[in-house]
Write a protein that holds these residues in place. Structure first.
Motif, mmCIF file in Angstrom:
data_model
loop_
_atom_site.group_PDB
_atom_site.id
_atom_site.type_symbol
_atom_site.label_atom_id
_atom_site.label_comp_id
_atom_site.label_asym_id
_atom_site.label_seq_id
_atom_site.Cartn_x
_atom_site.Cartn_y
_atom_site.Cartn_z
ATOM 1 N N ALA A 1 12.109 28.125 38.334
ATOM 2 C CA ALA A 1 10.980 28.291 37.414
ATOM 3 C C ALA A 1 11.323 29.216 36.252
ATOM 4 N N MET A 2 12.289 30.087 36.431
ATOM 5 C CA MET A 2 12.666 31.019 35.368
ATOM 6 C C MET A 2 13.177 30.275 34.131
ATOM 7 N N GLY A 3 13.688 29.077 34.304
ATOM 8 C CA GLY A 3 14.196 28.309 33.184
ATOM 9 C C GLY A 3 13.117 27.814 32.240
ATOM 10 N N LYS A 4 11.861 27.915 32.666
ATOM 11 C CA LYS A 4 10.749 27.427 31.848
ATOM 12 C C LYS A 4 10.311 28.431 30.788
ATOM 13 N N ARG A 5 10.725 29.679 30.942
ATOM 14 C CA ARG A 5 10.329 30.717 29.985
ATOM 15 C C ARG A 5 11.567 31.452 29.481
ATOM 16 N N LEU B 1 5.449 26.484 38.791
ATOM 17 C CA LEU B 1 5.191 27.788 38.183
ATOM 18 C C LEU B 1 6.070 27.987 36.955
ATOM 19 N N ALA B 2 5.663 28.902 36.082
ATOM 20 C CA ALA B 2 6.452 29.294 34.922
ATOM 21 C C ALA B 2 6.245 30.791 34.693
ATOM 22 N N PRO B 3 6.708 31.620 35.616
ATOM 23 C CA PRO B 3 6.432 33.050 35.516
ATOM 24 C C PRO B 3 7.282 33.753 34.458
ATOM 25 N N SER B 4 6.698 34.747 33.811
ATOM 26 C CA SER B 4 7.462 35.633 32.932
ATOM 27 C C SER B 4 8.160 36.685 33.788
ATOM 28 N N LEU B 5 7.506 37.073 34.869
ATOM 29 C CA LEU B 5 8.042 38.069 35.800
ATOM 30 C C LEU B 5 7.617 37.696 37.207
ATOM 31 N N TRP B 6 8.555 37.753 38.147
ATOM 32 C CA TRP B 6 8.196 37.617 39.549
ATOM 33 C C TRP B 6 8.892 38.701 40.332
ATOM 34 N N ILE B 7 8.228 39.150 41.380
ATOM 35 C CA ILE B 7 8.780 40.172 42.277
ATOM 36 C C ILE B 7 8.677 39.629 43.689
ATOM 37 N N TYR B 8 9.809 39.528 44.348
ATOM 38 C CA TYR B 8 9.859 39.018 45.726
ATOM 39 C C TYR B 8 9.995 40.249 46.636
#
Length: 89
Positions: A46-50, A21-28
């Motif tokens: 995955a946050m490191g991808k964006r 994944l490469a999310p701009s925003l995720w909510i857990y």
């Protein structure tokens, strides 16, 4: 005006599905109900991808003091820098 595309996805606690994944925003939501932090770790990675991606955890307190959420809260109250905070700089 450019069209906004809905690229949202709902993940289950099965961490395997979160690789790549490469999310701009995720909510857990309800992290306290997760059996471990595998999915959270994958989302953080995955946050490191964006550039400037954002992750949010919303949850009730975990029943077990050894749960990763309880440990994150304890660390925050003590002012201890976690891996997530270290990677966000």
């Amino acid at each position: 005006m450019a069209a906004i595309r809905n690229a949202g996805a709902q993940l289950t606690p099965a961490a395997k599905r979160s690789h790549g994944l490469a999310p701009s925003l995720w909510i857990y939501d309800e992290f306290a109900q997760a059996p471990n932090s595998d999915l959270l770790n994958n989302l953080r990675t995955a946050m490191g991808k964006r550039r400037e991606s954002l992750g949010v955890i919303i949850s009730t307190q975990a029943a077990n003091d050894q749960h990763p959420l309880s440990q994150m809260i304890d660390d925050a109250m003590l002012g201890v820098e976690t891996n997530a905070q270290a990677g966000a700089s």
